[in-house]
Design a protein around this motif. Sequence first.
Motif, PDB file in Angstrom:
ATOM      1  N   THR A   1      -7.835   2.098   4.661  1.00 50.81           N
ATOM      2  CA  THR A   1      -6.831   1.100   5.051  1.00 50.81           C
ATOM      3  C   THR A   1      -7.486   0.032   5.919  1.00 50.81           C
ATOM      4  O   THR A   1      -8.457   0.303   6.642  1.00 50.81           O
ATOM      5  CB  THR A   1      -5.673   1.748   5.829  1.00 50.81           C
TER       6      THR A   1
ATOM      7  N   GLU B   1       2.172   3.099   4.529  1.00 48.19           N
ATOM      8  CA  GLU B   1       1.728   1.843   5.133  1.00 48.19           C
ATOM      9  C   GLU B   1       2.690   0.711   4.809  1.00 48.19           C
ATOM     10  O   GLU B   1       2.935  -0.168   5.649  1.00 48.19           O
ATOM     11  CB  GLU B   1       0.318   1.496   4.655  1.00 48.19           C
TER      12      GLU B   1
ATOM     13  N   SER C   1      -5.384   8.416   8.715  1.00 46.71           N
ATOM     14  CA  SER C   1      -4.890   7.952   7.432  1.00 46.71           C
ATOM     15  C   SER C   1      -5.395   8.856   6.316  1.00 46.71           C
ATOM     16  O   SER C   1      -6.517   9.379   6.387  1.00 46.71           O
ATOM     17  CB  SER C   1      -5.337   6.508   7.191  1.00 46.71           C
ATOM     18  N   ASP C   2      -4.572   8.997   5.257  1.00 46.22           N
ATOM     19  CA  ASP C   2      -5.010   9.786   4.103  1.00 46.22           C
ATOM     20  C   ASP C   2      -6.122   9.082   3.344  1.00 46.22           C
ATOM     21  O   ASP C   2      -7.052   9.711   2.839  1.00 46.22           O
ATOM     22  CB  ASP C   2      -3.827  10.040   3.158  1.00 46.22           C
ATOM     23  N   GLY C   3      -6.037   7.766   3.230  1.00 44.09           N
ATOM     24  CA  GLY C   3      -7.033   7.011   2.474  1.00 44.09           C
ATOM     25  C   GLY C   3      -7.550   5.835   3.278  1.00 44.09           C
ATOM     26  O   GLY C   3      -7.292   5.699   4.468  1.00 44.09           O
TER      27      GLY C   3
ATOM     28  N   SER D   1       0.827  -1.215   0.000  1.00 41.32           N
ATOM     29  CA  SER D   1       0.000   0.000   0.000  1.00 41.32           C
ATOM     30  C   SER D   1       0.861   1.264   0.000  1.00 41.32           C
ATOM     31  O   SER D   1       1.846   1.361   0.742  1.00 41.32           O
ATOM     32  CB  SER D   1      -0.924   0.007   1.215  1.00 41.32           C
TER      33      SER D   1
ATOM     34  N   ASN E   1      -0.576   4.068   0.775  1.00 42.94           N
ATOM     35  CA  ASN E   1      -1.357   4.958   1.633  1.00 42.94           C
ATOM     36  C   ASN E   1      -0.476   5.541   2.741  1.00 42.94           C
ATOM     37  O   ASN E   1       0.386   4.865   3.292  1.00 42.94           O
ATOM     38  CB  ASN E   1      -2.531   4.185   2.242  1.00 42.94           C
TER      39      ASN E   1
END
Length: 663
Positions: free
Chosen positions: A146, A114, A142-144, A92, A94
């Motif tokens: 997960t 990540e 987190s930005d996105g 990832s 992310n």
Amino acid sequence: MSKLLEGIRNKKKFTIFMLIFLMFFMMSSIVTYKSYVCPLATNDNVIHSAKPDTEKEKWIGLEGNHIRQTLTNVTPYLTGVGVHLHDVNPGSENMLHFLLKKDNNVIYSWDILEKDLTNDINVLRMNADPIDMENVELEIYSDGMTNIKFGTIENNRNQFAKIAQSMINDQPASFKLAYDVVSGNCTAIKGLYLLVILLFTLSIVLFYVFVCLKANISTIAFSMIFILGLIYSLVLPQFSVPDEWSHYLTAYSQSSVLLHKKAFDEHGNVNLYEDGSIYFIREHHPKRSTYAIEYQELKGHQIISYKGETKTRAPLTLASFAYIPQTLGMTFARLMHLNSTQVAFVGRIFALLFYAFLISQGIKLAPAFAKRILLTVSLLPMVMQQVCSYNYDSILFGICFFTIGYLLSLIHREEKINKKDFIILALCAAVIASIKFIYLPIFGLGFLIPKEQFKIKRGKELTIVGILGICAIAYVGVALFNRRFWIMHPTDPGLPNEYMTYSVSYLFTHIKDELVLLTRTVQNYTADYITQMISSPLGWVEISMPATQLMGFGCLLALSCMGTKKDKKYSIGQNLWLIVLFVGVFFMVLIALQISYTPTFLDMVYGVQGRYFLPVLPLLMIAVRGLFVLKEDSTKIENSLVVGNIFFHITEVSTILFIVIGR
């Protein structure tokens, strides 16, 4: 000085041997230091670990939320935080963000992909000066999307840590986030290791000097016990010995009473002040961080500074007089305003000094063959562990070994028994009766005292009756004192056993079943009892020693039992009586644990540990002594025993260090 130089000239072979021994020890220590200790000294110093629940379904996913966790204030030297992760995606891209906030202001942050995290503990280190943990929070988002999960702790765990509830999107959560607190690295283990090496070197040099000066074996015993005891106090940190937390609290509460401080709270639990050690910081299984923390705090550098309320438990309500040395040591240290680790260490040292004094006096009085036996038994690793802790064994073992030495001196001396002898034996009996009366059969050794030693007719019988009477008075007196004391200071004894144990009536109504149960226990556990008596396992029964150590100390025990031509022999009847005393105590211990600890659904006695038989081990060894007779004189055998003890204690302590430092 002239006497020392003369001794060196007269012992050239011994001097060469000791020089080779010392050089070999120093060279191997240097190699170990460079190849093993130094590489591990750079690891993170985890001073507080809130371990997550093992059930993975209880771990919490991030799921696009902001998780905020208040960190327990445990140190003014925070240099990093560890988080426990699961289901990390190694591919990832992310980005996860970790923020340290204080009073809602960001003081440090980490932005990590990540794929750069692992399915384990991840330490987030600060490349800045340490910060004070007061009012510090860890925020994670987190930005996105997960699937990553964080370890959590149930509400009823880590009661000593006072871990706050987590927050999700500024709303209270139903969990507590597991985390580790890091304070620098473990460089301090270098100092601890070097101190241990220095103490071993001191023991070797001091023993050599004593031999050259022709010092008494009792003097050598005192110095060896004290130095080796200091070493074991360092390598077995506080609360790593079985049940030491309970014994520590008992001594600490008595110290508070002496200092006129409030010893107990409204529930009867022990009040710990700033000079009291905090349980949740120390673990049953010590690690290199435990060494690093304690060594720095022993030097006065306070790494742990927990300011919250400390939850403890009630003290032990039995054997109140069994903590006098520890209590006096703690009280002295608290009056000197030492820190919590120093206070705990001084209490241990006072217990060690008391034990070393008793043993040296017992060896001084005992006949030559018993000196060797008492010396060897008193230096066994398991004995060292117990007498260097807050356990009352420092008094119990010391009094039992001293009593054996004193009774043997009465058997073999020409002077008749007087009032002083009776008073000393009566005091010993009173102490043993007030701690663990099942060891009173030791006084059965007195039946071997010739009747001619007593000044009056029936003096032997009157002495025995008098000692038994004093034992009864001591036992009842301590019971009444305990009852009165705990009425004044009520405590919460905790929950009763959740299972039924064997009753006294069972022993008499099921004689056949009882014999089968005891026989099965002996058949299955005798080997374990022998191992536990000598050297393994140490710590919270989790530091197992190799068989070589067991064999080494076993050989020393065998050597101490070998006689010389000058030793006085006992008759077959006298030796059988000593064996009867040992076997009697052995089965008394089994029955006591069967009644107090063994569930009725078990068909073997549960909870027995080999160290329970140590107080009477010299009786068995005296009974079997002389099966082999050596041509060497007693002094040479004693010197061989001391050298052997130093060598095998070096291997024992080295094994402990390798295990703990490697964790």
